[in-house]
Design an enzyme around this catalytic site. Structure first.
Site, mmCIF file in Angstrom:
data_model
loop_
_atom_site.group_PDB
_atom_site.id
_atom_site.type_symbol
_atom_site.label_atom_id
_atom_site.label_comp_id
_atom_site.label_asym_id
_atom_site.label_seq_id
_atom_site.Cartn_x
_atom_site.Cartn_y
_atom_site.Cartn_z
ATOM 1 N N SER A 70 -15.058 11.195 -8.693
ATOM 2 C CA SER A 70 -16.123 10.214 -8.411
ATOM 3 C C SER A 70 -16.960 10.653 -7.474
ATOM 4 O O SER A 70 -17.970 9.886 -6.837
ATOM 5 C CB SER A 70 -15.004 9.363 -7.473
ATOM 6 O OG SER A 70 -14.095 8.811 -8.187
ATOM 7 N N VAL A 71 -17.391 11.851 -7.233
ATOM 8 C CA VAL A 71 -18.466 12.406 -6.571
ATOM 9 C C VAL A 71 -19.621 11.659 -7.336
ATOM 10 O O VAL A 71 -20.878 11.525 -6.871
ATOM 11 C CB VAL A 71 -18.643 13.915 -6.384
ATOM 12 C CG1 VAL A 71 -20.135 14.380 -6.064
ATOM 13 C CG2 VAL A 71 -17.565 14.586 -5.462
#
Length: 384
Positions: A70-71
């Site tokens: 999810s970065v």
């Protein structure tokens, strides 16, 4: 693992960051990782260590890539916000104006702003999809277009763990004719010389670390599920593999564009992008977002009980904002995004800090001792 086993360079002022990184291996079970820190636009720590494979035979290298999960949501948001600046997208226009099929089943009022701030009510797909369906962009976006919201859009928020990238990405595709990954490569990562990718070219796969996904996966609750339980289950497990389980090390996964979930990069690449944001949206003559757009993108949009995470969460437009339980250093102006396993990219414009940390281990997701130790060491080194 000893401090001597950590490779790379670190300004003596930030020796504490190097020590914390080494202790992640010796005391906190880190198998393989990299960390990069930029302060005032200068790279002051660029470190890597451990192994890139489960057998622990192949050392992590300077250019090792890893799935940072999810970065990449923040990078997806940046692509969309660039189109907003150009007038190709409108934060507050109904999404169905660009995506007519999406206007079905109570979604007529959903906007890009709802999507970016996790208020669209579409964290999961109700239709049962087969394993591997997440690799089929058209199948996923068609399922989302047919899906009714799980709650009235705009009335609450819940982390759109895996659907976020398809929702934002389809609006980007319809507005520009290009994908999230293409625009990220051509207009952001490439000009910045930031080694980050959504949709990894086959030629780069040999650089990838093996991600050590847990061998024991949760079992679906038995019997008929109530709507809330079904929503939460499907968020992570419909289609099977959407979160990466069983797929994260496969070439098909790496090559696909799953903008919520399958971004790849180096810690140095993540820090480089955030260095531009820490400086107001540009660095080295490359502007990725204007100052006014960046200011609007980092304003709080969602804060409070999260219908998926079952705890408080706090979002701007595509960025996570600091919370008391999960700070990004001491300054409230910081923003960024965590990824599963503890990977993290963020910046603190007040301190001039830009940070990237990537790992190949599914460590604790909410309170991760490895990234917490690194953050503490940064601000101790700064004297904050």
């Amino acid at each position: 693992m000893s401090a001597a086993s950590v490779e790379g360079a670190c300004d003596p002022r930030f020796a504490g960051v190097r020590d914390a990184f080494a202790e992640n291996f010796s005391a906190r079970g880190e198998p393989g990782a990299a960390v990069a820190l930029m302060v005032g636009g200068k790279l002051v720590c660029d470190l890597w260590g451990g192994h890139r494979d489960a057998a622990r035979q192949t050392p992590w290298a300077r250019d090792t890539l890893v799935n940072f999960f999810s970065v990449g949501k923040a990078f997806t948001a940046l692509v969309a916000l660039r189109l907003v600046e150009r007038g190709a997208l409108d934060l507050d226009a109904p999404a169905h104006r660009l995506w007519p099929e999406f206007g079905a089943n109570g979604k007529e009022g959903i906007t890009l702003r709802h999507m970016l701030s996790h208020q669209a009510g579409l964290p999961a797909i109700r239709e049962e999809l087969p394993g591997g369906a997440m690799l089929d962009w058209d199948r996923m976006t068609a399922a989302l277009a047919a899906q009714a919201p799980w709650w009235p859009p705009g009335t609450a928020h819940g982390y759109h763990v895996n659907t976020y990238g398809y929702l934002v990405g389809e609006l980007v595709r319809r507005a520009s004719g290009r994908t999230i990954g293409e625009i990220l490569r051509d207009e952001i990562a490439g000009p910045l010389n930031a080694d980050i990718h959504i949709g990894l070219p086959q030629a780069e796969h040999a650089r990838c670390a093996e991600f050590l996904w847990p061998s024991v996966l949760p079992e679906r609750p038995e019997g008929a599920l109530d709507d809330v339980t079904l929503m939460k289950w499907n968020t992570y497990w419909n289609p099977p593999g959407i979160s990466g389980a069983g797929w994260v090390n496969e070439p098909e996964w790496r090559a696909a564009e799953i903008p919520s979930t399958n971004g790849h990069g180096t810690a140095r690449g993540v820090a480089r992008l955030y260095a531009a944001l820490a400086a107001g949206g540009s660095i080295g003559g490359v502007e990725i977002l204007s100052k006014p757009m960046l200011a609007a993108a980092t304003e709080e949009h969602s804060f409070g009980p999260d219908r998926i995470l079952e705890r408080e969460s706090r979002f701007a437009l595509g960025f996570q904002l600091p919370q008391a339980e999960r700070p990004l250093g001491p300054n409230a102006e910081a923003f960024g995004h965590f990824g599963a396993g503890g990977s993290l990219g963020f910046c603190d414009p007040v301190a001039g800090v830009a940070f990237g940390y990537v790992t190949n281990d599914m460590g604790p997701r909410w309170q991760n001792p490895r990234n917490k130790a690194l953050l503490a060491a940064i601000y101790e080194s700064l004297g904050a």
